[in-house]
Design a protein around this motif. Structure first.
Motif, PDB file in Angstrom:
ATOM      1  N   GLY A 150       0.933  -1.284  -0.032  1.00  0.00           N
ATOM      2  CA  GLY A 150      -0.021  -0.124  -0.118  1.00  0.00           C
ATOM      3  C   GLY A 150       1.050   1.120   0.075  1.00  0.00           C
ATOM      4  N   VAL A 151       0.498   2.275  -0.981  1.00  0.00           N
ATOM      5  CA  VAL A 151       1.265   3.479  -0.775  1.00  0.00           C
ATOM      6  C   VAL A 151       0.188   4.712  -0.528  1.00  0.00           C
ATOM      7  CG1 VAL A 151       2.568   4.966  -2.358  1.00  0.00           C
ATOM      8  CG2 VAL A 151       2.725   2.363  -2.799  1.00  0.00           C
ATOM      9  N   THR A 179      -0.547  -3.915  -5.747  1.00  0.00           N
ATOM     10  CA  THR A 179      -0.236  -2.485  -5.130  1.00  0.00           C
ATOM     11  C   THR A 179      -1.134  -1.910  -5.348  1.00  0.00           C
ATOM     12  OG1 THR A 179       2.086  -2.749  -5.888  1.00  0.00           O
ATOM     13  CG2 THR A 179       1.316  -0.658  -5.351  1.00  0.00           C
ATOM     14  N   THR A 180      -1.644  -0.809  -4.368  1.00  0.00           N
ATOM     15  CA  THR A 180      -2.657  -0.149  -4.089  1.00  0.00           C
ATOM     16  C   THR A 180      -2.167   1.078  -3.497  1.00  0.00           C
ATOM     17  OG1 THR A 180      -4.274  -1.824  -3.673  1.00  0.00           O
ATOM     18  CG2 THR A 180      -4.935   0.329  -3.011  1.00  0.00           C
ATOM     19  N   ILE A 208      -2.010  -1.604 -11.059  1.00  0.00           N
ATOM     20  CA  ILE A 208      -1.832  -0.869  -9.768  1.00  0.00           C
ATOM     21  C   ILE A 208      -2.874  -0.211  -9.668  1.00  0.00           C
ATOM     22  CG2 ILE A 208      -0.316   0.907  -8.736  1.00  0.00           C
ATOM     23  CD1 ILE A 208       1.775   0.291 -10.590  1.00  0.00           C
ATOM     24  N   ARG A 209      -3.795  -0.460  -8.501  1.00  0.00           N
ATOM     25  CA  ARG A 209      -5.167  -0.014  -8.141  1.00  0.00           C
ATOM     26  C   ARG A 209      -4.889   1.294  -7.638  1.00  0.00           C
ATOM     27  NH1 ARG A 209      -8.955  -3.122  -3.967  1.00  0.00           N
ATOM     28  NH2 ARG A 209     -10.737  -1.828  -3.818  1.00  0.00           N
ATOM     29  N   ILE A 210      -5.786   2.346  -7.980  1.00  0.00           N
ATOM     30  CA  ILE A 210      -5.722   3.513  -7.409  1.00  0.00           C
ATOM     31  C   ILE A 210      -7.176   3.864  -6.632  1.00  0.00           C
ATOM     32  CG2 ILE A 210      -5.744   5.922  -8.055  1.00  0.00           C
ATOM     33  CD1 ILE A 210      -4.284   5.353 -10.610  1.00  0.00           C
ATOM     34  N   GLU A 233      -5.267  -4.398   4.065  1.00  0.00           N
ATOM     35  CA  GLU A 233      -4.198  -5.174   4.804  1.00  0.00           C
ATOM     36  C   GLU A 233      -3.201  -5.422   4.144  1.00  0.00           C
ATOM     37  OE1 GLU A 233      -6.145  -8.653   6.369  1.00  0.00           O
ATOM     38  OE2 GLU A 233      -7.167  -7.745   7.959  1.00  0.00           O
ATOM     39  N   PRO A 234      -2.295  -4.336   3.627  1.00  0.00           N
ATOM     40  CA  PRO A 234      -0.958  -4.773   2.952  1.00  0.00           C
ATOM     41  C   PRO A 234      -0.061  -5.147   3.914  1.00  0.00           C
ATOM     42  CG  PRO A 234      -1.821  -2.209   2.977  1.00  0.00           C
ATOM     43  CD  PRO A 234      -2.614  -2.889   4.077  1.00  0.00           C
TER      44      PRO A 234
END
Length: 370
Positions: A150-151, A179-180, A208-210, A233-234
């Motif tokens: 997660g970012v 990746t989100t 990559i999910r936004i 929950e990354p």
């Protein structure tokens, strides 16, 4: 008795001064460089290091080696307070260092509203060394199992981190990385829609999910909690929620701008304490507040160098002129970049090649003095 110059921080705004420390020593001044690490990492190449495009050695300057080679003293430590009346810098260790002229390039830090950075597998994107530790951790987990990252953030740093996490997932032996990116409002809210579309297209093509309009209220190990109460929950979490200046200036009673950065005049000098200069993200340029981008620190280099030497010699100071529009190139992590300088924008491999060339020339210029 020799006059003393202290550089608090060896960052981007001090690059030219660091390269010419010998001119201060040869003029009969004592020079002390204070740094939290014996290396300074170039933030513009930090995401590329995360993505394994660059090695740590390729993106760092050997501050300790340079200082000592030039005849200066290097002190490893973290600045706690500045006493502008007694003209002393106090470190967290308790040690104190007197100065006749002080220049501060203490940089900025990721806001600690969501996390203090001490939780396992939670990595604020500054200091840049955190990206090296994150890379090692992702490789460790990713070679054993599928992982999620997660970012938290929607700015340029968050975008580049997300893209380069994908790049790291392409390394041999790696399991898939999901990746989100969690943006409080939307991706790149201060950029034109055309730039946003290029960025979103690049990320979404790689799954990559936004998550836009997803304001995060808490971050824990393995857990991101949105204001709406939804949990994610990354396995690994990056915090790229914007930066704030070092608290040293406010806590030292030195005049600051509204963001807490040290106030400086046109000479990059604190108006209340003329023996203190500064540059980079840690200063507030009163004449015309500047964006928090590295280009201004680079442009400040020759003025800081001139004014430190002039101040020690009692000579005339030089004014800083911020200059016109600046260029931005985002490293998207798949050997492509996105170029933006109003009104021009484009994406692709040529943009990344241009960024790579500019960054490497910058490194070669200042690494050459090591």
């Amino acid at each position: 008795m020799k006059k003393k110059l202290v550089l608090a921080g060896a960052g981007h705004a001090h690059m030219l001064t660091m390269a010419r420390l010998d001119s201060f020593v040869e003029a009969g001044f004592e020079v002390n460089v204070i740094g939290s690490s014996e290396y300074h990492y170039y933030s513009g190449m930090g995401p590329g290091m995360l993505g394994n495009v660059y090695s740590p050695e390729e993106i760092r300057f050997a501050s300790k080696t340079v200082a000592e080679k030039m005849g200066a003293t290097f002190t490893q430590g973290q600045v706690k307070l500045i006493d502008p009346v007694a003209q002393r810098v106090q470190l967290v260790s308790g040690d104190e260092h007197p100065y006749d002229v002080l220049s501060c390039n203490l940089g900025s830090q990721v806001s600690r509203d969501l996390t203090d950075g001490s939780r396992k597998d939670v990595f604020p994107v500054k200091p840049i060394e955190n990206l090296l530790h994150a890379r090692q951790r992702i490789l460790e987990l990713g070679h054993a199992k599928n992982i999620s990252v997660g970012v938290v953030g929607g700015g340029v740093s968050a975008v580049e981190i997300a893209g380069n996490v994908w790049r790291l997932g392409q390394e041999p032996g790696m399991h898939p990385i999901k990746t989100t990116l969690f943006a409080g409002s939307r991706i790149l809210p201060h950029h034109p829609d055309g730039v946003r579309r290029l960025v979103c297209s690049s990320l979404q093509k790689r799954d990559i999910r936004i998550e836009e309009d997803c304001r995060v209220q808490a971050i824990e190990t393995g857990r991101v909690v949105s204001v709406g109460g939804r949990d994610y929950e990354p396995d690994i979490i990056f915090v790229a929620t914007g930066v704030s200046p070092s608290p040293v200036f406010r806590e030292s009673g030195i005049p600051t701008g509204p963001d807490g950065a040290m106030m400086v005049n046109s000479y990059l000098q604190n108006p209340a304490h003329p023996t203190i200069f500064g540059g980079g993200d840690g200063v507030y340029f009163a004449a015309s507040p500047l964006d928090k981008v590295g280009v201004y620190a680079v442009r400040q280099n020759p003025v800081i160098y001139h004014n430190l030497l002039a101040s020690l010699r009692g000579k005339e100071l030089r004014s800083f002129v911020p200059g016109g529009r600046y260029m931005q190139i985002f490293n998207m992590g798949n050997d492509t970049g996105i170029f933006y300088r109003w009104p021009f924008r484009f994406g692709g491999r040529s943009a990344f090649r241009l960024k790579n060339y500019i960054d490497n020339q910058f490194m070669k210029r200042y690494q050459a003095v090591e």
